[in-house]
Design a protein around this motif. Structure first.
Motif, mmCIF file in Angstrom:
data_model
loop_
_atom_site.group_PDB
_atom_site.id
_atom_site.type_symbol
_atom_site.label_atom_id
_atom_site.label_comp_id
_atom_site.label_asym_id
_atom_site.label_seq_id
_atom_site.Cartn_x
_atom_site.Cartn_y
_atom_site.Cartn_z
ATOM 1 N N LEU A 130 -36.117 -10.970 22.119
ATOM 2 C CA LEU A 130 -35.094 -11.004 23.151
ATOM 3 C C LEU A 130 -34.258 -12.273 23.049
ATOM 4 O O LEU A 130 -33.026 -12.242 23.138
ATOM 5 C CB LEU A 130 -35.799 -10.970 24.500
ATOM 6 C CG LEU A 130 -34.882 -10.667 25.635
ATOM 7 C CD1 LEU A 130 -34.715 -9.185 25.733
ATOM 8 C CD2 LEU A 130 -35.438 -11.225 26.894
ATOM 9 N N PHE A 131 -34.925 -13.398 22.832
ATOM 10 C CA PHE A 131 -34.251 -14.679 22.668
ATOM 11 C C PHE A 131 -33.245 -14.568 21.517
ATOM 12 O O PHE A 131 -32.072 -14.941 21.645
ATOM 13 C CB PHE A 131 -35.299 -15.763 22.375
ATOM 14 C CG PHE A 131 -34.819 -17.156 22.600
ATOM 15 C CD1 PHE A 131 -33.753 -17.663 21.885
ATOM 16 C CD2 PHE A 131 -35.448 -17.986 23.518
ATOM 17 C CE1 PHE A 131 -33.314 -18.955 22.079
ATOM 18 C CE2 PHE A 131 -35.006 -19.276 23.736
ATOM 19 C CZ PHE A 131 -33.941 -19.760 22.998
ATOM 20 N N LEU A 133 -31.850 -11.886 20.307
ATOM 21 C CA LEU A 133 -30.751 -10.999 20.697
ATOM 22 C C LEU A 133 -29.724 -11.737 21.536
ATOM 23 O O LEU A 133 -28.518 -11.644 21.303
ATOM 24 C CB LEU A 133 -31.294 -9.834 21.535
ATOM 25 C CG LEU A 133 -31.926 -8.654 20.835
ATOM 26 C CD1 LEU A 133 -32.407 -7.644 21.841
ATOM 27 C CD2 LEU A 133 -30.917 -8.017 19.918
ATOM 28 N N VAL A 134 -30.230 -12.508 22.523
ATOM 29 C CA VAL A 134 -29.327 -13.183 23.457
ATOM 30 C C VAL A 134 -28.483 -14.221 22.716
ATOM 31 O O VAL A 134 -27.269 -14.304 22.913
ATOM 32 C CB VAL A 134 -30.135 -13.828 24.605
ATOM 33 C CG1 VAL A 134 -29.258 -14.739 25.424
ATOM 34 C CG2 VAL A 134 -30.732 -12.756 25.484
ATOM 35 N N VAL A 135 -29.120 -14.999 21.833
ATOM 36 C CA VAL A 135 -28.374 -16.037 21.118
ATOM 37 C C VAL A 135 -27.337 -15.426 20.192
ATOM 38 O O VAL A 135 -26.179 -15.860 20.149
ATOM 39 C CB VAL A 135 -29.335 -16.955 20.320
ATOM 40 C CG1 VAL A 135 -28.538 -17.897 19.450
ATOM 41 C CG2 VAL A 135 -30.226 -17.723 21.261
ATOM 42 N N ALA A 137 -25.913 -12.625 20.521
ATOM 43 C CA ALA A 137 -24.834 -12.079 21.346
ATOM 44 C C ALA A 137 -23.883 -13.196 21.772
ATOM 45 O O ALA A 137 -22.669 -13.023 21.794
ATOM 46 C CB ALA A 137 -25.414 -11.388 22.573
ATOM 47 N N GLY A 138 -24.440 -14.361 22.106
ATOM 48 C CA GLY A 138 -23.612 -15.434 22.624
ATOM 49 C C GLY A 138 -22.868 -16.179 21.542
ATOM 50 O O GLY A 138 -21.690 -16.502 21.684
ATOM 51 N N VAL A 139 -23.546 -16.481 20.425
ATOM 52 C CA VAL A 139 -22.984 -17.392 19.436
ATOM 53 C C VAL A 139 -22.531 -16.668 18.179
ATOM 54 O O VAL A 139 -21.729 -17.191 17.408
ATOM 55 C CB VAL A 139 -24.032 -18.484 19.074
ATOM 56 C CG1 VAL A 139 -23.407 -19.579 18.270
ATOM 57 C CG2 VAL A 139 -24.641 -19.053 20.337
ATOM 58 N N GLY A 140 -23.045 -15.464 17.943
ATOM 59 C CA GLY A 140 -22.730 -14.771 16.701
ATOM 60 C C GLY A 140 -23.764 -15.121 15.654
ATOM 61 O O GLY A 140 -24.484 -16.097 15.791
ATOM 62 N N ALA B 30 -27.341 -19.647 26.785
ATOM 63 C CA ALA B 30 -27.163 -19.081 25.452
ATOM 64 C C ALA B 30 -25.955 -18.157 25.393
ATOM 65 O O ALA B 30 -25.253 -18.102 24.389
ATOM 66 C CB ALA B 30 -28.417 -18.323 25.024
ATOM 67 N N THR B 31 -25.692 -17.442 26.503
ATOM 68 C CA THR B 31 -24.579 -16.498 26.479
ATOM 69 C C THR B 31 -23.275 -17.122 26.965
ATOM 70 O O THR B 31 -22.232 -16.506 26.862
ATOM 71 C CB THR B 31 -24.878 -15.261 27.348
ATOM 72 O OG1 THR B 31 -25.381 -15.718 28.594
ATOM 73 C CG2 THR B 31 -25.901 -14.371 26.694
ATOM 74 N N VAL B 278 -25.181 -6.006 22.573
ATOM 75 C CA VAL B 278 -25.017 -7.163 21.689
ATOM 76 C C VAL B 278 -23.925 -6.870 20.678
ATOM 77 O O VAL B 278 -23.096 -7.729 20.357
ATOM 78 C CB VAL B 278 -26.349 -7.513 20.981
ATOM 79 C CG1 VAL B 278 -26.135 -8.556 19.914
ATOM 80 C CG2 VAL B 278 -27.368 -8.011 21.984
ATOM 81 N N ARG B 281 -20.764 -7.360 22.372
ATOM 82 C CA ARG B 281 -20.748 -8.655 23.061
ATOM 83 C C ARG B 281 -20.444 -8.501 24.554
ATOM 84 O O ARG B 281 -19.645 -9.239 25.126
ATOM 85 C CB ARG B 281 -19.754 -9.607 22.410
ATOM 86 C CG ARG B 281 -20.153 -9.946 20.998
ATOM 87 C CD ARG B 281 -19.418 -11.127 20.472
ATOM 88 N NE ARG B 281 -19.927 -12.375 21.000
ATOM 89 C CZ ARG B 281 -19.415 -13.555 20.699
ATOM 90 N NH1 ARG B 281 -18.366 -13.641 19.908
ATOM 91 N NH2 ARG B 281 -19.920 -14.661 21.190
#
Lengths: 281, 316
Positions: A130-131, A133-135, A137-140, B30-31, B278, B281
Motif C-alpha cells: 500500500l505504501f 502504491l501511495v508513493v 501515485a503521488g510522486v510517479g 506522500a500524495t 493510481v 492519479r
C-alpha cells in the motif's frame, strides 16, 4: 558436493554444507548475471527476433519468445540487472539507516529511544504494498523513487531488529567502561556494539533483501515499478500475462527466476556457517 | 493483578490511535508532495495559467499543507470523503459496493483457510521431523518465498489452462446456485488462501512445538498419555494464545495478497479500484482507499496484540 564442502570447510575454517553451497552458487550466479548482463545476452533486449509471439522453448530461444517475439532469455538476463540492482541498493540504504538508528536508540535510551521506536513502529504498520502504491501515485515511478521508497518501507524492520540486539549488548560491562572513558556515540555504536551483532545483522540483511525483491516484483507486476522500455522480472511477468492462457513459457520464466533468487537467498541464510550466524554477544 | 489487563489494553489502544495519526499524515504527505501536478493533469490541454490558478483555489490547493491535512482529516471523521478527480462522483458512492465485495472475498478466504491451516500446523508440529512435517514446511517456505502473483499465475495455469476445471477470470455477476458461486470465487480464494495459510501454518507449528517442549508435556508423556491426548489436552490449550495471535496476524497479510489477486483476476473490489486510481492519479480516491486499508490492518494487528494479552494467564 560433500567432498567439495569438506575441502572448503578445511580451507576457510568455516563448516559449510551442501545446501548452503548450492544456494550460494545460485545467488552468486545471479549476481554475476546482473553485472555482466549486457555482454552475455544472446540477442538484443529490445530486438524482435521471431515472427511468432509467445514462442515455445527452442534451441535458438531457450526460454521462448515474448508477446512481441523478443528473445525471453535475453530479457530475463537483463531483468536480473534491475531486480537485483534496485533491491541491493534499497536493502543497503534500509539496513544502514535502520541498523545505525537502532544501535543509537539502544545506546541513548530514554525518551529518544521511545520516540524513535514509536515513530518507526507506526511507519511499520502501513502495509508495504500500500505504501508503494501511495508513493507511486503521488510522486510517479522512476528507479531512484523506487529505491528510496523500498528503503523507507524496510527501514523500521531493520531498526527494530538491530535495536533488540543492541539493547542486549548495551548492558555489558565493556560498554559501561567505554561510557565512563567518555567515548562518543559514534564510537560506541561503530566500535563497541556493531562488531558484536554483525553476524545476525548480516543474516537480517539477506532476509530483508528477499522481502524487497518480492515487493519490487509485486509493484512492477501491478505496472507501478520499473517502467517500459526497461523491465525487471515483475514487469516481464506483467507484459507477458496475456500468454498465460496458452501456458506460454514467457510468463513462467521470469517468475521462476524470482523464485530461484529468493529461495536461494533464504536457503543460504538458513545454512550459513554457525560461526557467522551466532557472532553476537 | 486483575487491574493490569485493562491498563495494558488501554495502552495498546492508545498506541493504535497514535499510529493512525502518523499513518494518515504519511499517506497525506506522500500524495501531496506535488500539488501543482494534479491541477495540470486535471486540466490537460486547457491548462492556461488563469485556469490553473482558479482551480487551485477552488480545490484549496493554495492553502498550506497542514491546513489541507486538517480539512481532510475533519472530512474523514465526519464521513465526507470528498469527490473523485477522475469522474467527479462522491468517493463514498464509488467505494461502498467495492468494499463489500472485497470483504466478501476476505471473509470467504478466512473461513476456508483458517481451519485448514490450523489443522496442518498442529499436525505438523505433533509429527515433528516426519516426512509429512518436512513436506509441509518445505511447501510453506516455498509459498512464502515467491511473489503472490506467481502463486496466482501458477493456479491459473494448473486449474484453468491444463485441467480446465475453473474459469480464469472472476466476474461477480448474479449467482444463484452454490456451485456457481464456488466456481467464480474458487481461483481468487484459492490463491489468497495459499498466501495466508503459509504464514499461519508456520506460526501455528512454531507455537505448538514450543508448548510441546515444556516440562508439563514431558510429564504427560512420562505418565503414559497417548500422543493425541498430549497434543490436544496438554499442549494445545497453552498454545491457544500464540495461535490466535498468529491467525490475526496472518489475516493482515490478506491486504497485500488482495491487491495482487483482485488485479490478476479482475475482481471488482476496493484494491482493484485503488490500483486503477493510481493509474489515473486520482489522489482523493487513493487517500481514502489507503486509509481504509491501514485501518483494517491496524484493527487486525491491534486485535492480535490484545488477544495475546488476554490469553496470557500470567496477567490474569
Amino acid at each position: 558436493m560433500a567432498v567439495l564442502s569438506h575441502h572448503i570447510g578445511r580451507w576457510t575454517g568455516y563448516r559449510v554444507n551442501g545446501v548452503g553451497l548450492a544456494s550460494f552458487a545460485v545467488v552468486l550466479a545471479w549476481a554475476i548475471v546482473a553485472i555482466a548482463a549486457p555482454w552475455i545476452t544472446p540477442h538484443g533486449v529490445g530486438e524482435i527476433v521471431d515472427y511468432d509471439y509467445f514462442g515455445p522453448l527452442t534451441a535458438k530461444f531457450p526460454l521462448g519468445t515474448d508477446y512481441l517475439g523478443r528473445d525471453m532469455l535475453s530479457r530475463v538476463l537483463m531483468g536480473a540487472r534491475y531486480t537485483v540492482g534496485i533491491s541491493l541498493a534499497a536493502v543497503a540504504i534500509a539496513c544502514f539507516a535502520g541498523v545505525s538508528l537502532g544501535m543509537a536508540a539502544a545506546v541513548m535510551g530514554g525518551w529518544a529511544d521511545s520516540a524513535l521506536s514509536r515513530l518507526l513502529d507506526a511507519l511499520n504498520s502501513i502495509p508495504s504494498k500500500l505504501f508503494g502504491l501511495v508513493v507511486v501515485a503521488g510522486v510517479g515511478s522512476s528507479i531512484p523513487v523506487l529505491i528510496m521508497t523500498l528503503a523507507i518501507i524496510y527501514t523500521p524492520g531493520a531498526f527494530r531488529f538491530a535495536r533488540a540486539l543492541a539493547v542486549n549488548v548495551n548492558t555489558m560491562d565493556f560498554i559501561t567502561v567505554a561510557r565512563i572513558r567518555g567515548e562518543s556515540l559514534g564510537y560506541l555504536i561503530g566500535s563497541e556494539i556493531l562488531p558484536n551483532i554483525v553476524g545476525p545483522v548480516f543474516a537480517d540483511v539477506g532476509l530483508r533483501f528477499v522481502f524487497i525483491v518480492l515487493l519490487l516484483s509485486g509493484l512492477s507486476f501491478l505496472g507501478l515499478g520499473v517502467q517500459p522500455p526497461n523491465a525487471d522480472w515483475g514487469a516481464l511477468v506483467r507484459e507477458n500475462i496475456g500468454g498465460l492462457s496458452f501456458g506460454a513459457p514467457a510468463v513462467m520464466a521470469p517468475s521462476l527466476a524470482i523464485a530461484s533468487l529468493t529461495i536461494g537467498v533464504n536457503l543460504l541464510i538458513d545454512n550459513l556457517p554457525q560461526k557467522i550466524r551466532d557472532r553476537s554477544a | 493483578m486483575k487491574a493490569r489487563i485493562p491498563s495494558l489494553i488501554a495502552g495498546r489502544l492508545l498506541i493504535a490511535l497514535f499510529t493512525m495519526v502518523v499513518v494518515s499524515f504519511t499517506v497525506f504527505a506522500a500524495t501531496a508532495i506535488l500539488p501543482g501536478d494534479v491541477v495540470e493533469i486535471l486540466l490537460g490541454q486547457a491548462a492556461t495559467p488563469e485556469a490553473v490558478a482558479g482551480l487551485r483555489t477552488a480545490m484549496h490547493l493554495d492553502e498550506p499543507a497542514l491546513v489541507r491535512f486538517g480539512h481532510w482529516l475533519a472530512g474523514l471523521a465526519t464521513g465526507d470523503l470528498g469527490t473523485s478527480y477522475a469522474n467527479h462522483l462522491p468517493i463514498a458512492q464509488l467505494i461502498g459496493g467495492r468494499l463489500v465485495s472485497s470483504l466478501k472475498l476476505a471473509g470467504l478466504t478466512a473461513l476456508f483457510s483458517v481451519p485448514i491451516a490450523l489443522t496442518l500446523g498442529i499436525t505438523a508440529a505433533a509429527m515433528r521431523g516426519s516426512i509429512y512435517d518436512r513436506t509441509v514446511s518445505m511447501l510453506t517456505i516455498g509459498v512464502i518465498s515467491v511473489p503472490e502473483f506467481m502463486v496466482a499465475t501458477s493456479a491459473v495455469l494448473i486449474f484453468a489452462v491444463w485441467l480446465k476445471w475453473l474459469p480464469a477470470l472472476s466476474i461477480a455477476r448474479d449467482v444463484s446456485t452454490f456451485g456457481e458461486l464456488l466456481k467464480i470465487y474458487a481461483m481468487p480464494i484459492m490463491t489468497l488462501s495459499f498466501v495466508i495459510s503459509a504464514q499461519m501454518i508456520r506460526m501455528t507449528r512454531a507455537a505448538v512445538i514450543e508448548a510441546l517442549q515444556s516440562p508439563y508435556v514431558e510429564m504427560a508423556i512420562l505418565k503414559g498419555a497417548s500422543p493425541a491426548r498430549v497434543v490436544l489436552r496438554h499442549a494445545l490449550p497453552n498454545a491457544i494464545g500464540p495461535i490466535v495471535n498468529a491467525v490475526a496476524l496472518s489475516l493482515s497479510y490478506l491486504l497485500g495478497g488482495v491487491i495482487i489477486v483482485e488485479t490478476i483476476f479482475n475482481y471488482p473490489g476496493i484494491a482493484k479500484l485503488m490500483v486503477d486510481a493510481v493509474a489515473t492519479r486520482d489522489l482523493p480516491l487513493i487517500q481514502t482507499c489507503a486509509m481504509i486499508f491501514c485501518l483494517v490492518y491496524l484493527l487486525l494487528t491491534t486485535t492480535a496484540d490484545i488477544l495475546a494479552i488476554l490469553a496470557n494467564p500470567r496477567l490474569r
